[in-house]
Design a protein around this motif. Sequence first.
Motif, mmCIF file in Angstrom:
data_model
loop_
_atom_site.group_PDB
_atom_site.id
_atom_site.type_symbol
_atom_site.label_atom_id
_atom_site.label_comp_id
_atom_site.label_asym_id
_atom_site.label_seq_id
_atom_site.Cartn_x
_atom_site.Cartn_y
_atom_site.Cartn_z
ATOM 1 N N GLU A 1 0.815 -1.235 -0.097
ATOM 2 C CA GLU A 1 -0.084 -0.007 0.189
ATOM 3 C C GLU A 1 0.887 1.317 0.052
ATOM 4 O OE1 GLU A 1 -3.029 0.285 3.032
ATOM 5 O OE2 GLU A 1 -3.336 2.567 2.412
ATOM 6 N N ILE A 2 0.557 2.299 -0.852
ATOM 7 C CA ILE A 2 1.310 3.447 -0.853
ATOM 8 C C ILE A 2 0.457 4.549 -0.031
ATOM 9 C CG2 ILE A 2 1.789 5.432 -2.561
ATOM 10 C CD1 ILE A 2 2.643 3.119 -4.503
ATOM 11 N N GLY A 3 -0.590 4.378 0.197
ATOM 12 C CA GLY A 3 -1.355 5.543 0.613
ATOM 13 C C GLY A 3 -2.349 6.227 -0.008
ATOM 14 N N PRO A 4 -3.022 7.347 0.396
ATOM 15 C CA PRO A 4 -3.675 8.003 -0.625
ATOM 16 C C PRO A 4 -2.991 9.297 -0.958
ATOM 17 C CG PRO A 4 -3.841 8.812 1.866
ATOM 18 C CD PRO A 4 -2.836 7.549 1.871
ATOM 19 N N VAL A 5 -2.969 9.382 -2.383
ATOM 20 C CA VAL A 5 -2.498 10.477 -3.233
ATOM 21 C C VAL A 5 -3.253 11.392 -4.067
ATOM 22 C CG1 VAL A 5 -0.671 10.355 -5.136
ATOM 23 C CG2 VAL A 5 -0.536 8.580 -3.599
ATOM 24 N N LEU A 6 -2.829 12.522 -3.817
ATOM 25 C CA LEU A 6 -3.599 13.644 -4.490
ATOM 26 C C LEU A 6 -3.308 13.716 -5.743
ATOM 27 C CD1 LEU A 6 -3.864 15.648 -1.417
ATOM 28 C CD2 LEU A 6 -5.943 14.980 -2.604
ATOM 29 N N PRO B 1 -8.558 12.296 -2.748
ATOM 30 C CA PRO B 1 -7.428 11.513 -2.909
ATOM 31 C C PRO B 1 -7.733 9.972 -3.141
ATOM 32 C CG PRO B 1 -7.844 11.811 -0.530
ATOM 33 C CD PRO B 1 -8.852 12.656 -1.365
ATOM 34 N N ARG C 1 -6.507 6.047 -2.890
ATOM 35 C CA ARG C 1 -5.543 5.163 -2.319
ATOM 36 C C ARG C 1 -5.054 4.279 -3.332
ATOM 37 N NH1 ARG C 1 -5.167 4.814 3.001
ATOM 38 N NH2 ARG C 1 -7.146 5.917 3.200
ATOM 39 N N THR D 1 0.566 8.338 8.067
ATOM 40 C CA THR D 1 0.336 8.531 6.311
ATOM 41 C C THR D 1 -0.025 9.999 6.070
ATOM 42 O OG1 THR D 1 -0.228 6.186 6.217
ATOM 43 C CG2 THR D 1 -0.727 7.721 4.297
ATOM 44 N N SER E 1 -0.336 13.083 3.187
ATOM 45 C CA SER E 1 -0.705 13.329 1.764
ATOM 46 C C SER E 1 -1.019 14.911 1.344
ATOM 47 C CB SER E 1 -1.407 12.495 1.067
ATOM 48 O OG SER E 1 -1.575 12.627 -0.507
ATOM 49 N N ARG F 1 -1.169 17.892 -2.125
ATOM 50 C CA ARG F 1 -1.127 18.101 -3.629
ATOM 51 C C ARG F 1 0.131 18.963 -3.600
ATOM 52 N NH1 ARG F 1 -5.524 17.339 -6.873
ATOM 53 N NH2 ARG F 1 -6.941 17.484 -5.075
ATOM 54 N N ARG G 1 4.314 6.562 5.585
ATOM 55 C CA ARG G 1 4.069 6.896 4.112
ATOM 56 C C ARG G 1 3.888 8.136 3.785
ATOM 57 N NH1 ARG G 1 0.726 2.175 5.268
ATOM 58 N NH2 ARG G 1 1.532 0.301 4.087
ATOM 59 N N ALA H 1 3.230 11.193 0.446
ATOM 60 C CA ALA H 1 3.118 11.574 -0.693
ATOM 61 C C ALA H 1 2.999 13.219 -1.063
ATOM 62 C CB ALA H 1 2.021 10.861 -1.418
ATOM 63 N N GLU I 1 7.963 5.193 3.003
ATOM 64 C CA GLU I 1 7.437 5.147 1.413
ATOM 65 C C GLU I 1 7.073 6.543 1.053
ATOM 66 O OE1 GLU I 1 6.044 2.122 -0.546
ATOM 67 O OE2 GLU I 1 6.007 3.770 -1.980
#
Lengths: 176, 250
Positions: A154-159, A166, A168, B88, B90, B92, B106, B108, B123
């Motif tokens: 799992e990478i996780g939530p990405v926007l 987001p 996942r 985790t 994230s 933008r 994690r 991002a 990650e």
Amino acid sequence: MPEAEAAAAVSGVVVFTDIVGFTEFTAVQGDAAANELLTAQEQIVGEELPPGARVVKELGDGLMLWFPEPDAALSTCLTLMERFERHSEQTMQPLWVRMGMHWGRQVRRRDDLIGHDVNLASRIADQAGPAELLLSETTHACLTHSIAADRFEEIGPVLMKGIPNPIRLFRALPAA
Amino acid sequence: MTHRRHAAEEPLRLKLEGATVLELITGSGKIEVVADGEPGVVTVEGMRPPRRGRYRRSVRREGKRWIVHPRPGSRSLRAHCPPGLNVTVSTRSGGISLQGPLGEVRAAAGSGRIEAAEVESLEARTRSGRIAVRDCEGRARLGVVSGRVLVERAGAVALLAVSGKVQLREIAGKVEACTVSGSVQVQAEGEDDISVITISGNVKIQLPLEVHPRVEAKQMSGKLRNDLPEGEDVRLRLRTVSGNIAIGSV
């Protein structure tokens, strides 16, 4: 949903691929070598696509693929990754293909497919690194248990650009 | 009760109550997590004051996860959590700073730098921005499209990058790095295999003097220099299309 749109709607998995470093490779090795690389990709994809799946279109050094169901899409893409890696190792042609996969609804437009889920698959591919296969949570949830759970990270939530919420993401790993 | 009613400016206060992951998401804005909180409690600064005393969509519990995602709009968030929590995050656009000791992390960022210190595993991916890891006990799995990568200490590293200089120092275990352009420097303890693949970047590997590597290098053009005696201690799998390769001692 308008009647015409409903008639043209299909459900399936859209996969976008892209050769990472293609521009650099072409600059260093020349146009003929770049053409050989694309031919190799075309040949491998042509050999591995299962019945019902198709190349929707070519996008420069990338491809848009469509599969009727998620399990076949994933197993095919994992096989493609392995074959691309083997080709790179044997020939020193860097067939480093990144892939993004998303299951959803698409609308047919002549031979093309369009729609939000298509755009999302493209954005997922943008997130992938060289030789990396990413899939959305929706796709992951649609898979049966034919592929072992330890082959996903799992990478996780990405926007992502243009996508309001987001998503996942999961990474699919080739067999050890 | 899962989370308390708040006055303006008062940080959001969450009781973990069995939750093992804190998830922070913001459309645009910086995210900071500091592991200096009291046991069992997370506080988050930067949230807009709640309507009618409750966060409806912005804060929710899903299984073992607390998810904080301010909506609508973008906010910079700063969280204080107990040491060892899995986190985790994230965003933008905006930087991410993670100050441990934290558990599995994690991160991002669409664009923005990611900094992590004292994490169990990591990650992290950003499309444009630097990644800096001070200390990752386990594996750091990193992805960057454009930006430098610096890992000062890690158990193992897996890196996928497009452009930008990569420096990996004090790596105890396995290294797998794949970049298009930008140099790659690896300083490892020589306990596990190292694989570096680039198109046009130069590769420099440094190992302790007593380590005798088995070098498997392939290049289409570019020079190879190995100052270490070859042996079977560790496998170096190095591929470049046009970059130079140098292997030496730390």
